[in-house]
Enzyme design. Structure first.
Site, short mmCIF file in Angstrom:
data_model
loop_
_atom_site.label_atom_id
_atom_site.label_comp_id
_atom_site.label_asym_id
_atom_site.label_seq_id
_atom_site.Cartn_x
_atom_site.Cartn_y
_atom_site.Cartn_z
N ASP A 73 26.66 -63.75 -71.86
CA ASP A 73 26.79 -64.22 -70.49
C ASP A 73 25.38 -64.60 -70.01
O ASP A 73 24.38 -64.17 -70.59
CB ASP A 73 27.38 -63.09 -69.64
CG ASP A 73 27.52 -63.46 -68.17
OD1 ASP A 73 27.73 -64.64 -67.87
OD2 ASP A 73 27.43 -62.54 -67.33
N ASP B 118 28.33 -58.69 -68.12
CA ASP B 118 28.22 -57.58 -67.17
C ASP B 118 29.47 -57.39 -66.33
O ASP B 118 29.50 -56.47 -65.49
CB ASP B 118 27.00 -57.76 -66.26
CG ASP B 118 27.08 -59.02 -65.41
OD1 ASP B 118 27.76 -59.98 -65.81
OD2 ASP B 118 26.45 -59.04 -64.34
#
Length: 204
Positions: free
Chosen positions: A11, A176
């Protein structure tokens, strides 16, 4: 690191680049966007204009015009962009060095829910490192605003696996957001959820 991992999918926001959401919220409030806290969400799913921008459903120009209507002010494009970019902090240099090093052993991919304003800024301000550019750090870059898909929709993970010709069981996804990782796990992808501003280099 688990045995058999050949591919890494990272990410962007909150994993590679540090974020400060409150600064962005306050910046938009100063510009007169009083309902901004309803639109830029902590659950990683933005709403209205911001969601459409990240899905590539509106242009940057349409986004600017929409913010001007919401604020009721004659804001400049630069004022709007600076408020939106203020969410982004920095990419620690050790992460950039590690991404380059990891490519010697793994296929390194980027998969991000992001928008054109944030990404173009990051390319100029963060990935211009030691003479490199963004594409030097990843084998392939997958961005929601270009794909018209976003995490945690299963379709975007299926697209990445197929496009990159990689197997889920040989892939580690670092994100996350719990909801994104849970979605990836349904396809057999291994996942890791770092804490805010964590140095996840210990994984390697």
């Amino acid at each position: 690191m688990q045995d058999g991992i050949k591919n890494l999918i990272f990410d962007f926001g909150g994993v590679i680049i540090n974020l400060t959401r409150n600064r962005c919220l306050e910046a938009f409030e100063e510009l007169g966007v009083t309902n901004i806290r309803e639109l830029i969400c902590n659950n990683y799913h933005h709403k209205d204009l911001f969601m459409k921008l990240e899905l590539g459903q509106i242009t940057v120009g349409q986004f600017h015009d929409g913010i001007r209507r919401m604020s009721g002010r004659l804001l400049t494009d630069q004022q709007i962009d600076m408020a939106w970019i203020s969410m982004l902090d920095d990419i620690p240099s050790y992460k950039l060095d590690l991404l380059l090093e990891l490519q010697k052993q793994y296929r390194v991919l980027l998969l991000s829910n992001t928008n054109e304003i944030h990404w173009k800024w990051a390319e100029r301000a963060c990935f211009n490192y030691k003479g490199h550019c963004a594409s030097d750090f990843f084998s392939k870059i997958y961005l929601s605003y270009e794909l018209n898909m976003e995490k945690p929709d299963i379709e975007i993970f299926e697209y990445v696996l197929a496009d990159a010709h990689i197997q889920p069981t040989e892939t580690l996804f670092i994100d996350d957001a719990v909801v994104n990782c849970r979605a990836a796990e349904t396809l057999g992808i291994h996942t890791y959820i770092p804490e805010p501003r964590e140095d996840w280099s210990h994984l390697f």
